[in-house]
Write an enzyme that holds these catalytic residues in place. Structure first.
Site, PDB file in Angstrom:
ATOM      1  CB  SER A 338      -0.910   0.002   1.237  1.00 50.87           C
ATOM      2  OG  SER A 338      -0.125   0.233   2.386  1.00 50.87           O
ATOM      3  CB  CYS A 339       0.380   4.475  -1.546  1.00 53.27           C
ATOM      4  SG  CYS A 339       1.293   5.983  -1.812  1.00 53.27           S
TER       5      CYS A 339
END
Ligand SMILES: Cc1ncc(COP(=O)(O)O)c(C=O)c1O
Length: 387
Positions: A338-339
């Protein structure tokens, strides 16, 4: 192309050979998609069949929260096991599989009304509790059901402590049992949880000493208890050796025999140990970077979509794909897809340098991985595949 992995002796001690071979064969078959949780069904069966075998008069209820995938539940249903559930969602899955209510209990001390109603309708008659509002709810929506009170006990030595949220001391437990009786419930027993991933055998001694005190005081107060629900907590190997099922159960059995009447029935609710070491997550390396604080390795499973327990202190063992050109071991900061900067799985992970696209195996990842996972940021939750 056939993938190769170098299994160091320290790694070979963590996982059983047949699980590793099955997963490697599955990878060789070329159908693997990442991330996937590949589970050795035979290992689940072996673990499950061992459980309770050393404790007289015991029944095993698999804690569904550890891994509620339908394939795993079917396997345990086929072995004749019971199930421990906490919510209407878990009940729904068992109902879809047609599991008989006699094989289901709920040891969540604080349940939603919706769940209690549905569980009562379904025919489930065995619940834990540790507060007056719970007596109110159970008396109203499941009159006459059997209840066991949750004692608070130390969780030292457990990597995943559970004692803060639930449990009461002996005096309060006795009061609650009496009140439950006065409200038309059937106070039948005592439960506790030594903490998950418990590698301290003395936690069971303390727990059973406390349970014995309560049992005697209840008897003196006119309540004959007949059930001891010892919860779960048995550990699995993540990075080091742990107490085995046999050792733990011989110890528990001796303690119970010393402290309780021969007829006492014992419930066990293991989750982690049933499925933990039977599952390996197969992930892909998605990126690498040299940053000021070290070398970062990014993979397609992380804290949000499967490895949530790494944030709470569980450390996994990793194996990367190798080639004849693979170089020496390096230290990595391992991060998920994920960012989001919370998505850091582990630091100081010693691995040979993989290429982007290579596979990475995460050992002993069968429990509390996919069941915790969310699709945060659109990241894929690993599919469970039984091999
Ligand atoms: C009430 C209860 N029973 C059983 C379990 C399963 O514990 P474990 O996975 O450590 O065996 C848990 C875990 O949270 C629990 O809360």
């Amino acid at each position: 192309m056939v993938k190769t992995f170098k299994i160091e002796p320290s790694t070979a001690r963590i996982v059983d050979k047949s699980t590793l071979l099955k997963v490697l064969n599955y990878i060789d078959s070329g159908v693997v998609r990442t991330p996937s949780l590949v589970v050795n069904g035979e290992r689940v069966s072996r673990n499950f069949n061992l459980l309770g075998s050393r404790i007289r008069n015991s029944r095993v209820f698999y804690a569904v929260k550890a891994n509620p995938s339908v394939e795993v539940l079917r396997l345990i249903e086929g072995l004749g096991g019971g199930f421990e559930i906490s919510s209407d969602g878990e009940l729904r899955v068992l109902a879809q599989l047609g599991i008989n209510p006699d094989r289901i209990i709920s040891s969540n001390p604080v349940k939603t009304i919706a769940f209690i109603k549905q569980a009562a309708d379904y025919g489930i008659r065995c619940y834990s509790f540790d507060s007056r509002p719970e007596i109110d709810k159970l008396a109203r929506y499941c009159f006459g059901c059997s209840v066991y009170v949750r004692l608070s006990i130390p969780n030292e030595g457990s990597e995943w402590p559970l004692s803060k949220k639930f449990g009461v001391e002996i005096d309060e437990a006795l009061q609650l049992l009496l009140e439950a009786k006065g409200r038309g419930l059937n106070p039948c027993g005592i439960t506790f949880h030594v903490g998950s991933q418990c590698n301290n055998i003395y936690n069971w001694d303390i727990a059973l000493d406390k349970a014995r005190l309560l049992y005697t005081r209840a008897q003196e107060a006119g309540i004959a208890l007949s059930l001891l629900n010892i919860g779960g907590g048995y550990p699995v190997k993540y990075t080091r050796d742990v107490l085995g099922i046999d050792t733990i159960e011989r110890h528990i059995d001796a303690l119970i025999r010393e402290r309780f009447a021969d007829e006492i029935e014992v419930f066990i609710e293991p989750g982690r140990v049933v499925i933990g070491d039977a599952g390996i997550i197969v992930a892909s390396v998605t990126g690498k970077a040299d940053r000021l604080d070290g070398k970062w390795l990014y993979i397609d499973v992380g804290v949000f979509n499967g490895l949530m327990e790494s944030v709470g202190g569980i450390r996994y063992t990793y194996v990367v794909e190798t080639t004849p050109d693979t170089g020496p071991l390096k230290d990595w900061i391992l991060a998920g897809p994920s960012c989001d900067s919370f998505d850091v799985i582990d630091r100081n992970v010693s691995l040979a340098e993989p290429q982007v696209g290579d596979l990475l195996l995460i050992l002993s990842a069968g429990a509390y991985t996919t069941s915790y996972a969310s699709e945060f940021n659109g990241c894929t939750i690993p599919d469970t595949v039984i091999v």
